[in-house]
Each structure stands twice: as C-alpha cells, then as structure tokens.
Design a protein around this motif. Structure first.
Motif, PDB file in Angstrom:
ATOM      1  N   VAL A 199      23.872  12.312   5.536  1.00 48.04           N
ATOM      2  CA  VAL A 199      24.645  12.348   4.301  1.00 48.04           C
ATOM      3  C   VAL A 199      23.843  11.633   3.223  1.00 48.04           C
ATOM      4  O   VAL A 199      23.394  10.505   3.417  1.00 48.04           O
ATOM      5  CB  VAL A 199      26.008  11.655   4.495  1.00 48.04           C
ATOM      6  N   THR A 200      23.635  12.288   2.100  1.00 46.02           N
ATOM      7  CA  THR A 200      22.890  11.701   0.994  1.00 46.02           C
ATOM      8  C   THR A 200      23.788  10.747   0.216  1.00 46.02           C
ATOM      9  O   THR A 200      24.944  11.058  -0.070  1.00 46.02           O
ATOM     10  CB  THR A 200      22.366  12.798   0.059  1.00 46.02           C
ATOM     11  N   VAL A 201      23.256   9.577  -0.093  1.00 45.61           N
ATOM     12  CA  VAL A 201      23.969   8.577  -0.890  1.00 45.61           C
ATOM     13  C   VAL A 201      23.222   8.453  -2.212  1.00 45.61           C
ATOM     14  O   VAL A 201      22.003   8.285  -2.220  1.00 45.61           O
ATOM     15  CB  VAL A 201      24.000   7.212  -0.165  1.00 45.61           C
ATOM     16  N   TYR A 202      23.939   8.559  -3.328  1.00 44.72           N
ATOM     17  CA  TYR A 202      23.286   8.385  -4.622  1.00 44.72           C
ATOM     18  C   TYR A 202      24.169   7.575  -5.558  1.00 44.72           C
ATOM     19  O   TYR A 202      25.395   7.524  -5.400  1.00 44.72           O
ATOM     20  CB  TYR A 202      22.887   9.724  -5.239  1.00 44.72           C
ATOM     21  N   ARG A 203      23.515   6.898  -6.501  1.00 41.34           N
ATOM     22  CA  ARG A 203      24.224   6.078  -7.484  1.00 41.34           C
ATOM     23  C   ARG A 203      24.144   6.768  -8.831  1.00 41.34           C
ATOM     24  O   ARG A 203      23.072   7.132  -9.300  1.00 41.34           O
ATOM     25  CB  ARG A 203      23.596   4.695  -7.559  1.00 41.34           C
ATOM     26  N   LEU A 204      25.302   6.920  -9.440  1.00 47.04           N
ATOM     27  CA  LEU A 204      25.404   7.548 -10.746  1.00 47.04           C
ATOM     28  C   LEU A 204      26.314   6.680 -11.605  1.00 47.04           C
ATOM     29  O   LEU A 204      27.482   6.476 -11.249  1.00 47.04           O
ATOM     30  CB  LEU A 204      25.969   8.966 -10.615  1.00 47.04           C
ATOM     31  N   ASP A 205      25.780   6.143 -12.686  1.00 52.60           N
ATOM     32  CA  ASP A 205      26.534   5.280 -13.601  1.00 52.60           C
ATOM     33  C   ASP A 205      27.165   4.086 -12.877  1.00 52.60           C
ATOM     34  O   ASP A 205      28.320   3.729 -13.129  1.00 52.60           O
ATOM     35  CB  ASP A 205      27.610   6.065 -14.349  1.00 52.60           C
ATOM     36  N   GLY A 206      26.432   3.505 -11.930  1.00 53.43           N
ATOM     37  CA  GLY A 206      26.898   2.312 -11.225  1.00 53.43           C
ATOM     38  C   GLY A 206      27.812   2.565 -10.053  1.00 53.43           C
ATOM     39  O   GLY A 206      28.159   1.638  -9.330  1.00 53.43           O
ATOM     40  N   GLN A 207      28.221   3.801  -9.805  1.00 55.24           N
ATOM     41  CA  GLN A 207      29.081   4.161  -8.684  1.00 55.24           C
ATOM     42  C   GLN A 207      28.260   4.883  -7.626  1.00 55.24           C
ATOM     43  O   GLN A 207      27.406   5.706  -7.954  1.00 55.24           O
ATOM     44  CB  GLN A 207      30.217   5.078  -9.140  1.00 55.24           C
ATOM     45  N   PHE A 208      28.548   4.604  -6.340  1.00 58.73           N
ATOM     46  CA  PHE A 208      27.876   5.300  -5.249  1.00 58.73           C
ATOM     47  C   PHE A 208      28.713   6.484  -4.798  1.00 58.73           C
ATOM     48  O   PHE A 208      29.941   6.402  -4.720  1.00 58.73           O
ATOM     49  CB  PHE A 208      27.641   4.355  -4.068  1.00 58.73           C
ATOM     50  N   TYR A 209      28.027   7.584  -4.505  1.00 56.06           N
ATOM     51  CA  TYR A 209      28.665   8.806  -4.039  1.00 56.06           C
ATOM     52  C   TYR A 209      27.958   9.293  -2.782  1.00 56.06           C
ATOM     53  O   TYR A 209      26.765   9.034  -2.599  1.00 56.06           O
ATOM     54  CB  TYR A 209      28.597   9.912  -5.104  1.00 56.06           C
ATOM     55  N   GLU A 210      28.696  10.005  -1.934  1.00 63.25           N
ATOM     56  CA  GLU A 210      28.125  10.631  -0.744  1.00 63.25           C
ATOM     57  C   GLU A 210      28.252  12.138  -0.879  1.00 63.25           C
ATOM     58  O   GLU A 210      29.271  12.640  -1.351  1.00 63.25           O
ATOM     59  CB  GLU A 210      28.872  10.188   0.520  1.00 63.25           C
ATOM     60  N   ASP A 211      27.215  12.825  -0.437  1.00 62.15           N
ATOM     61  CA  ASP A 211      27.226  14.287  -0.509  1.00 62.15           C
ATOM     62  C   ASP A 211      26.408  14.825   0.653  1.00 62.15           C
ATOM     63  O   ASP A 211      25.267  14.416   0.853  1.00 62.15           O
ATOM     64  CB  ASP A 211      26.638  14.742  -1.842  1.00 62.15           C
ATOM     65  N   ARG A 212      26.988  15.710   1.427  1.00 61.71           N
ATOM     66  CA  ARG A 212      26.256  16.288   2.559  1.00 61.71           C
ATOM     67  C   ARG A 212      25.226  17.301   2.099  1.00 61.71           C
ATOM     68  O   ARG A 212      24.183  17.462   2.715  1.00 61.71           O
ATOM     69  CB  ARG A 212      27.234  16.922   3.538  1.00 61.71           C
ATOM     70  N   PHE A 213      25.529  18.019   1.040  1.00 65.49           N
ATOM     71  CA  PHE A 213      24.622  19.048   0.533  1.00 65.49           C
ATOM     72  C   PHE A 213      24.462  18.889  -0.975  1.00 65.49           C
ATOM     73  O   PHE A 213      25.038  19.654  -1.758  1.00 65.49           O
ATOM     74  CB  PHE A 213      25.160  20.445   0.879  1.00 65.49           C
ATOM     75  N   PRO A 214      23.698  17.890  -1.421  1.00 62.80           N
ATOM     76  CA  PRO A 214      23.580  17.655  -2.870  1.00 62.80           C
ATOM     77  C   PRO A 214      22.771  18.747  -3.557  1.00 62.80           C
ATOM     78  O   PRO A 214      21.857  19.330  -2.974  1.00 62.80           O
ATOM     79  CB  PRO A 214      22.854  16.306  -2.949  1.00 62.80           C
ATOM     80  N   THR A 215      23.113  18.990  -4.801  1.00 61.69           N
ATOM     81  CA  THR A 215      22.355  19.956  -5.598  1.00 61.69           C
ATOM     82  C   THR A 215      21.265  19.222  -6.370  1.00 61.69           C
ATOM     83  O   THR A 215      21.305  17.999  -6.522  1.00 61.69           O
ATOM     84  CB  THR A 215      23.273  20.676  -6.602  1.00 61.69           C
ATOM     85  N   HIS A 216      20.303  19.957  -6.862  1.00 61.42           N
ATOM     86  CA  HIS A 216      19.242  19.358  -7.668  1.00 61.42           C
ATOM     87  C   HIS A 216      19.808  18.716  -8.929  1.00 61.42           C
ATOM     88  O   HIS A 216      19.308  17.690  -9.388  1.00 61.42           O
ATOM     89  CB  HIS A 216      18.172  20.394  -8.027  1.00 61.42           C
ATOM     90  N   ASP A 217      20.833  19.316  -9.493  1.00 58.91           N
ATOM     91  CA  ASP A 217      21.443  18.760 -10.701  1.00 58.91           C
ATOM     92  C   ASP A 217      22.040  17.380 -10.430  1.00 58.91           C
ATOM     93  O   ASP A 217      21.896  16.469 -11.235  1.00 58.91           O
ATOM     94  CB  ASP A 217      22.528  19.694 -11.241  1.00 58.91           C
ATOM     95  N   ASP A 218      22.728  17.238  -9.282  1.00 58.51           N
ATOM     96  CA  ASP A 218      23.290  15.938  -8.921  1.00 58.51           C
ATOM     97  C   ASP A 218      22.193  14.892  -8.765  1.00 58.51           C
ATOM     98  O   ASP A 218      22.313  13.768  -9.249  1.00 58.51           O
ATOM     99  CB  ASP A 218      24.074  16.019  -7.607  1.00 58.51           C
ATOM    100  N   LEU A 219      21.127  15.257  -8.092  1.00 60.58           N
ATOM    101  CA  LEU A 219      20.047  14.317  -7.823  1.00 60.58           C
ATOM    102  C   LEU A 219      19.267  13.979  -9.088  1.00 60.58           C
ATOM    103  O   LEU A 219      18.803  12.849  -9.252  1.00 60.58           O
ATOM    104  CB  LEU A 219      19.115  14.870  -6.753  1.00 60.58           C
ATOM    105  N   ASP A 220      19.125  14.942  -9.998  1.00 60.16           N
ATOM    106  CA  ASP A 220      18.416  14.677 -11.257  1.00 60.16           C
ATOM    107  C   ASP A 220      19.173  13.684 -12.139  1.00 60.16           C
ATOM    108  O   ASP A 220      18.559  12.888 -12.842  1.00 60.16           O
ATOM    109  CB  ASP A 220      18.184  15.973 -12.031  1.00 60.16           C
ATOM    110  N   LEU A 221      20.496  13.718 -12.098  1.00 58.70           N
ATOM    111  CA  LEU A 221      21.305  12.824 -12.917  1.00 58.70           C
ATOM    112  C   LEU A 221      21.439  11.432 -12.315  1.00 58.70           C
ATOM    113  O   LEU A 221      21.789  10.478 -13.013  1.00 58.70           O
ATOM    114  CB  LEU A 221      22.700  13.417 -13.115  1.00 58.70           C
ATOM    115  N   ALA A 222      21.172  11.296 -11.023  1.00 60.16           N
ATOM    116  CA  ALA A 222      21.402  10.033 -10.311  1.00 60.16           C
ATOM    117  C   ALA A 222      20.389   8.966 -10.717  1.00 60.16           C
ATOM    118  O   ALA A 222      19.235   9.256 -11.020  1.00 60.16           O
ATOM    119  CB  ALA A 222      21.339  10.273  -8.815  1.00 60.16           C
TER     120      ALA A 222
END
Length: 83
Positions: A30-53
């Motif tokens: 499961v991919t964990v990423y931080r966006l605007d100070g919040q952590f999110y989990e995503d099993r299948f993240p998109t490039h758009d999600d990862l670019d904004l993180a």
C-alpha cells in the motif's frame, strides 16, 4: 541513528467462488503519501496523486527515513523501526 519505514501491506486473493481461490493470497503493498500535511493510503495510486504529493512511500519497498519523517509518520499512526 537510522529509522526504517515499511509501508503497510494487505493480503488479497483472486476473486471467484472456487474454493481453491480462498487458499491463495499474496501481499499487496500500500502506497503512503503526504499531501498538504495529511497522510493518505492508496493501493493503486495514479500519477496525478503522486505528482501532487509532498512525500511518497511506494508500497512494497523499505525506506530509511529521517527523524522528522519518523515523528510525522508515528503521529499519523504508522510503525517505524529503529535500525
């Protein structure tokens, strides 16, 4: 001192009603990423999600992290090991 973070995993198996399918599972990172100070989990993240993180930990990998990252992850409820 070094800190090790391993993103969470889930056990999943193929879909279907066959009894054999219930016996087969594999670990999916499961991919964990931080966006605007919040952590999110995503099993299948998109490039758009990862670019904004701000920060990305791809599932299925191990990461050596800093003390600041360790504190942020632990405050969000994740487990970090000391190596």
């Amino acid at each position: 001192m070094a800190y090790l973070f391993v993103p969470p995993v889930v056990n999943e198996g193929p879909m279907g009603g066959n009894w054999l399918f219930a016996r087969y599972t594999r670990k999916q990172g499961v991919t964990v990423y931080r966006l605007d100070g919040q952590f999110y989990e995503d099993r299948f993240p998109t490039h758009d999600d990862l670019d904004l993180a701000d920060l990305v930990y791809l599932g299925g990998h191990e990461y050596y992290i800093t003390l600041a990252e360790k504190n942020a992850l632990q405050s969000a409820g994740y487990t970090v090991s000391t190596v």
